[in-house]
Design a protein around this motif. Sequence first.
Motif, short mmCIF file in Angstrom:
data_model
loop_
_atom_site.label_atom_id
_atom_site.label_comp_id
_atom_site.label_asym_id
_atom_site.label_seq_id
_atom_site.Cartn_x
_atom_site.Cartn_y
_atom_site.Cartn_z
N ASP A 42 4.88 54.63 40.40
CA ASP A 42 3.83 55.59 40.04
C ASP A 42 2.82 55.03 39.04
N LEU A 86 -2.75 51.12 39.35
CA LEU A 86 -2.97 49.69 39.58
C LEU A 86 -3.49 48.98 38.33
N GLU A 98 5.22 50.12 49.40
CA GLU A 98 4.11 50.40 48.49
C GLU A 98 3.21 49.16 48.36
N GLN A 139 1.12 48.84 51.50
CA GLN A 139 0.08 49.86 51.54
C GLN A 139 -1.00 49.62 50.48
N ARG A 187 -0.64 49.88 47.24
CA ARG A 187 -0.50 50.76 46.08
C ARG A 187 0.27 50.11 44.93
#
Length: 451
Positions: free
Chosen positions: A243, A246, A287, A290, A292
């Motif tokens: 969570d 970036l 993740e 993707q 993220r």
Amino acid sequence: MTTEGTRKILIVDDEPDIRELLALTLSRMNLDSRGAETLQEARTLLGADHFALCLTDMRLPDGSGIELVRHMQEHYPGIPVAMITAHGNMSSAIEALKAGAFDFLNKPVELQTLRDLVTSALRLAAPPEDTPNPPCRAQLLGDSAAIEAIRTTIRKLARSQAPVYISGESGTGKELAARLIHAQGPRTEGPFIAVNCGAIPADLMESELFGHKKGSFTGATGDKAGLFQAANGGTLFLDEVADLPLAMQVKLLRAIQEKAVRPIGAQREAHIDVRILSATHKDLADEVRQGRFREDLFYRINVIELHMPPLRERPEDIPPLVAHFTRQLGAEMGMAPPTLSGEAAQALASYPFPGNIRELENIIERAMTLCEGNTIDADDLQLNGGVFSDAMATEGATVEEIGLEAYLQNIERDLLQQALEKSHYNKTAAARQLGITFRALRYRLKKLGME
């Protein structure tokens, strides 16, 4: 009894200046050292003398430091070995950690980092009577082969400083595993700081992790140490690391690689001595795919992965877990631990536990409140009317099939449950995520039987 002054450190490096610098630093710590220029010379010294720690360069005239790490893992597994790598060459450091190195040092060697590493390694290498581990209240309960394997792995991981990524569904005990790794290792007397990355607002993330100086931004009325500084000398557990925004991932990567943090508003970085453990219930590799989660950070924190299996894959662990929860909750409620009827035990054995151990604890607590006398019956468990089973039973159901009110309640229940899991059942944080007041969250939980 062995004293610290008689311990010897093996230094393996073909550069005389490096060996001299390391030997001088160690002598100031009342430690003796022996030097070796080659892989072969190091093997000879290891066979002829006893060492408490080995410091080896990555590149040696007759081979690689990785070869020495593997040799020591096979023949001298009780001696911690740390790798000295070229500055910024994290791939070599990660390779060394995967091979079994205790930790790594970057060139040019930062002397405070060296002293911290040696201190931790000597605690690990000390005889048990010299450094008794304090008792740890945390327990990994269960008798299954999977849990026995995890216990064995945790003991091995505790002997290293390598970052560990703990994967698994919500409620499987990832934080418990992190606490055990900390408690069984050389940092056991240091702090264990757990932070839920998903529960910190993005605009406060940098201040919370790295700290800030007075006046660095509106509201900064004084200096504040971050969580990295709070964990200095111990372990920082980053839960729900997927969570992290970036932009914050970049700063976390630098902090881990440089072993230093810069508080907001500070002119210089502050050295830190922290072991990083991380976890998430998400598929972190997905993740990365993707976009993220940064790939370089993924490989930096995922040096070693520890997977916590879901409860449905180890049903033989349900009875000891139930016995533990009934004893614990009975003590809190001032009542004798209840027993389970045969039907109740069978119902638990066949239930899929989508919420894992955390859900089992909630089920037992609810059943102990509802049961008559000192026996929990199958009806007291409310497995067919619980939050998780309701969602599963009506998954994919249409409005026409179950009615509008039930359909909307299921959607609301799922949203509430997701918020609770993401916030580790911190209701204040869950309410903030949902954009409602704490009182409104309590009302909705009670209305849906989730309180």
